[in-house]
Design a protein around this motif. Sequence first.
Motif, PDB file in Angstrom:
ATOM      1  N   VAL A  84       0.849  -1.191   0.000  1.00  0.00           N
ATOM      2  CA  VAL A  84       0.000   0.000   0.000  1.00  0.00           C
ATOM      3  C   VAL A  84       0.888   1.245   0.000  1.00  0.00           C
ATOM      4  O   VAL A  84       1.692   1.439   0.922  1.00  0.00           O
ATOM      5  N   ALA A  85       0.743   2.063  -0.993  1.00  0.00           N
ATOM      6  CA  ALA A  85       1.531   3.293  -1.087  1.00  0.00           C
ATOM      7  C   ALA A  85       0.916   4.383  -0.214  1.00  0.00           C
ATOM      8  O   ALA A  85      -0.316   4.523  -0.152  1.00  0.00           O
ATOM      9  N   ILE A  86       1.758   5.139   0.468  1.00  0.00           N
ATOM     10  CA  ILE A  86       1.296   6.300   1.239  1.00  0.00           C
ATOM     11  C   ILE A  86       1.965   7.522   0.636  1.00  0.00           C
ATOM     12  O   ILE A  86       3.167   7.735   0.805  1.00  0.00           O
ATOM     13  N   GLU A  87       1.179   8.296  -0.107  1.00  0.00           N
ATOM     14  CA  GLU A  87       1.728   9.406  -0.874  1.00  0.00           C
ATOM     15  C   GLU A  87       1.293  10.745  -0.291  1.00  0.00           C
ATOM     16  O   GLU A  87       0.119  10.964   0.003  1.00  0.00           O
ATOM     17  N   ARG A  88       2.270  11.620  -0.104  1.00  0.00           N
ATOM     18  CA  ARG A  88       2.065  12.986   0.379  1.00  0.00           C
ATOM     19  C   ARG A  88       1.091  13.041   1.564  1.00  0.00           C
ATOM     20  O   ARG A  88       0.095  13.782   1.538  1.00  0.00           O
ATOM     21  N   PRO A  89       1.347  12.276   2.610  1.00  0.00           N
ATOM     22  CA  PRO A  89       0.481  12.357   3.795  1.00  0.00           C
ATOM     23  C   PRO A  89       0.608  13.719   4.455  1.00  0.00           C
ATOM     24  O   PRO A  89       1.667  14.351   4.414  1.00  0.00           O
ATOM     25  N   ILE A  90      -0.470  14.174   5.055  1.00  0.00           N
ATOM     26  CA  ILE A  90      -0.469  15.451   5.764  1.00  0.00           C
ATOM     27  C   ILE A  90      -0.271  15.180   7.255  1.00  0.00           C
ATOM     28  O   ILE A  90      -1.033  14.420   7.866  1.00  0.00           O
ATOM     29  N   PHE A  91       0.763  15.789   7.823  1.00  0.00           N
ATOM     30  CA  PHE A  91       1.014  15.694   9.260  1.00  0.00           C
ATOM     31  C   PHE A  91       0.694  17.037   9.902  1.00  0.00           C
ATOM     32  O   PHE A  91       1.355  18.041   9.604  1.00  0.00           O
ATOM     33  N   GLY A 115      -8.268   9.577   8.233  1.00  0.00           N
ATOM     34  CA  GLY A 115      -7.513   9.714   9.466  1.00  0.00           C
ATOM     35  C   GLY A 115      -7.655   8.422  10.251  1.00  0.00           C
ATOM     36  O   GLY A 115      -8.324   7.484   9.816  1.00  0.00           O
ATOM     37  N   ILE A 116      -7.024   8.374  11.415  1.00  0.00           N
ATOM     38  CA  ILE A 116      -7.108   7.180  12.250  1.00  0.00           C
ATOM     39  C   ILE A 116      -8.253   7.355  13.239  1.00  0.00           C
ATOM     40  O   ILE A 116      -8.177   8.199  14.140  1.00  0.00           O
ATOM     41  N   GLU A 117      -9.305   6.577  13.086  1.00  0.00           N
ATOM     42  CA  GLU A 117     -10.383   6.604  14.055  1.00  0.00           C
ATOM     43  C   GLU A 117      -9.901   6.002  15.378  1.00  0.00           C
ATOM     44  O   GLU A 117      -9.041   5.121  15.406  1.00  0.00           O
ATOM     45  N   MET A 118     -10.465   6.488  16.465  1.00  0.00           N
ATOM     46  CA  MET A 118     -10.014   6.069  17.789  1.00  0.00           C
ATOM     47  C   MET A 118      -9.997   4.548  17.934  1.00  0.00           C
ATOM     48  O   MET A 118      -9.027   3.966  18.434  1.00  0.00           O
ATOM     49  N   TRP A 119     -11.049   3.878  17.484  1.00  0.00           N
ATOM     50  CA  TRP A 119     -11.127   2.435  17.712  1.00  0.00           C
ATOM     51  C   TRP A 119     -10.083   1.679  16.894  1.00  0.00           C
ATOM     52  O   TRP A 119      -9.580   0.639  17.331  1.00  0.00           O
ATOM     53  N   LEU A 120      -9.705   2.223  15.755  1.00  0.00           N
ATOM     54  CA  LEU A 120      -8.685   1.571  14.931  1.00  0.00           C
ATOM     55  C   LEU A 120      -7.275   1.876  15.441  1.00  0.00           C
ATOM     56  O   LEU A 120      -6.358   1.081  15.216  1.00  0.00           O
ATOM     57  N   ALA A 121      -7.115   2.989  16.136  1.00  0.00           N
ATOM     58  CA  ALA A 121      -5.833   3.240  16.792  1.00  0.00           C
ATOM     59  C   ALA A 121      -5.628   2.268  17.944  1.00  0.00           C
ATOM     60  O   ALA A 121      -4.509   1.824  18.209  1.00  0.00           O
ATOM     61  N   ASP A 122      -6.726   1.907  18.619  1.00  0.00           N
ATOM     62  CA  ASP A 122      -6.647   0.959  19.730  1.00  0.00           C
ATOM     63  C   ASP A 122      -6.468  -0.477  19.237  1.00  0.00           C
ATOM     64  O   ASP A 122      -5.705  -1.253  19.826  1.00  0.00           O
ATOM     65  N   THR A 123      -7.175  -0.836  18.171  1.00  0.00           N
ATOM     66  CA  THR A 123      -7.156  -2.208  17.646  1.00  0.00           C
ATOM     67  C   THR A 123      -6.932  -2.160  16.137  1.00  0.00           C
ATOM     68  O   THR A 123      -7.871  -2.325  15.350  1.00  0.00           O
ATOM     69  N   ARG A 223      -5.840   9.993   0.901  1.00  0.00           N
ATOM     70  CA  ARG A 223      -4.674  10.622   1.512  1.00  0.00           C
ATOM     71  C   ARG A 223      -4.797  10.571   3.034  1.00  0.00           C
ATOM     72  O   ARG A 223      -5.852  10.833   3.603  1.00  0.00           O
ATOM     73  N   TRP A 224      -3.687  10.270   3.702  1.00  0.00           N
ATOM     74  CA  TRP A 224      -3.688  10.243   5.153  1.00  0.00           C
ATOM     75  C   TRP A 224      -3.563  11.658   5.722  1.00  0.00           C
ATOM     76  O   TRP A 224      -2.766  12.468   5.248  1.00  0.00           O
TER      77      TRP A 224
END
Length: 381
Positions: A84-91, A115-123, A223-224
């Motif tokens: 999976v390519a991650i291109e030009r992510p925004i931080f 973005g990372i949803e809370m539940w997916l950051a946990d699991t 895009r992330w």
Amino acid sequence: MTQHPDALDTIEEFQDAARAKTGLDDFGDDDYLEGLAVLRDSFEHEADLSEIGRRIARKMIIDALSSRLISEAGFNRHPEHVDVAIERPIFVCGMTRTGTTALQRLLSADPGNQGIEMWLADTPQPRPPREEWPENPDFARADAFYRRTQEKAADLMKVHFMGAEEVEECWRLLQQSLRSVSFETTAHLPSYSEWLAGQDWTSTYARYKKNLQLIGLNDPEKRWVLKNPSHVFAIDEIMSIFPDALIVRTFRDPQTSMASTFSLCDQSSFSMSKAFDRPTIGRTQLDLWARGNAHFHAARERYDPEQFLDVDYREFVADPVGTVEKLYAGFSLPFSDAARAAVTQAHEASLAEHRRPSHQYALEDFGVTAEQVAEKFDLTS
């Protein structure tokens, strides 16, 4: 030698607890063990944990190890994630209490972003279609937990609203490597803080990227949009792993943002660390974030200035949607009609009563003066 009955678990006991919680056994590389040992000893010998503090510290460590186990299982179950390519992510990596959460959530509302949803950051796991979330046991557990938290900690929710489905900052993924500033913002951990300040975070961000690839496996075209104030400490590592990253720095008068930061630490620590009293919060957090600010500005000079944009907190509050549009233009990204509509809708939803910020704070409550903040952030010249 018999361990004191009130002592925190040993490293092996923490690992066994995480295995029992998840039913999994593979922690992957052992690069997390040093940080785990330093953190555990710092909690045990320096934080002066309260009774509830011992339970919280234990849960924090077991949750980090459990998340690591879950990710390892996901990596093995979905080996295709590496493609999976991650291109030009925004931080979004402004300092604490400078609008980073609100900005990330608006940017993530664009249907072309994620973005990372809370539940997916946990699991961490490949994000399923939204309509399937209620049937997912991991989401159901997280949703129940955060709904209870919204009721029991209503004042904290007014400062930083959290929900299982909300896009959230990504320190949980950093915690998998036991390298995260989040620990030292909830307890007095001087040995861990000193250890963390001397770490190279490259392997931590390499694992972080693998988690993004796993979570975004079903949405590779999106895009992330990522956010964590502690990213200011790791610009070199971020750029080594994501060389085309787009960095957004939010800024606000440090005398205001630091007072707000101290108050948030005070509320979110739940009195777990008796050594983390208000004067200690003021002293340690001022030192921490002033160092992060200096680190960010020094690192920024080493990279293409077109990869960096600044957002003034006052301008963002005055015109949130317009600020997002300026960011898109600054990074030469298309701002479609669908994106504008989604961002506008997300902004309007954020004004709901239960999510509206309500926060009172003052530097002097934490033994810090405006002059000390000005000196630490080099505002005196």
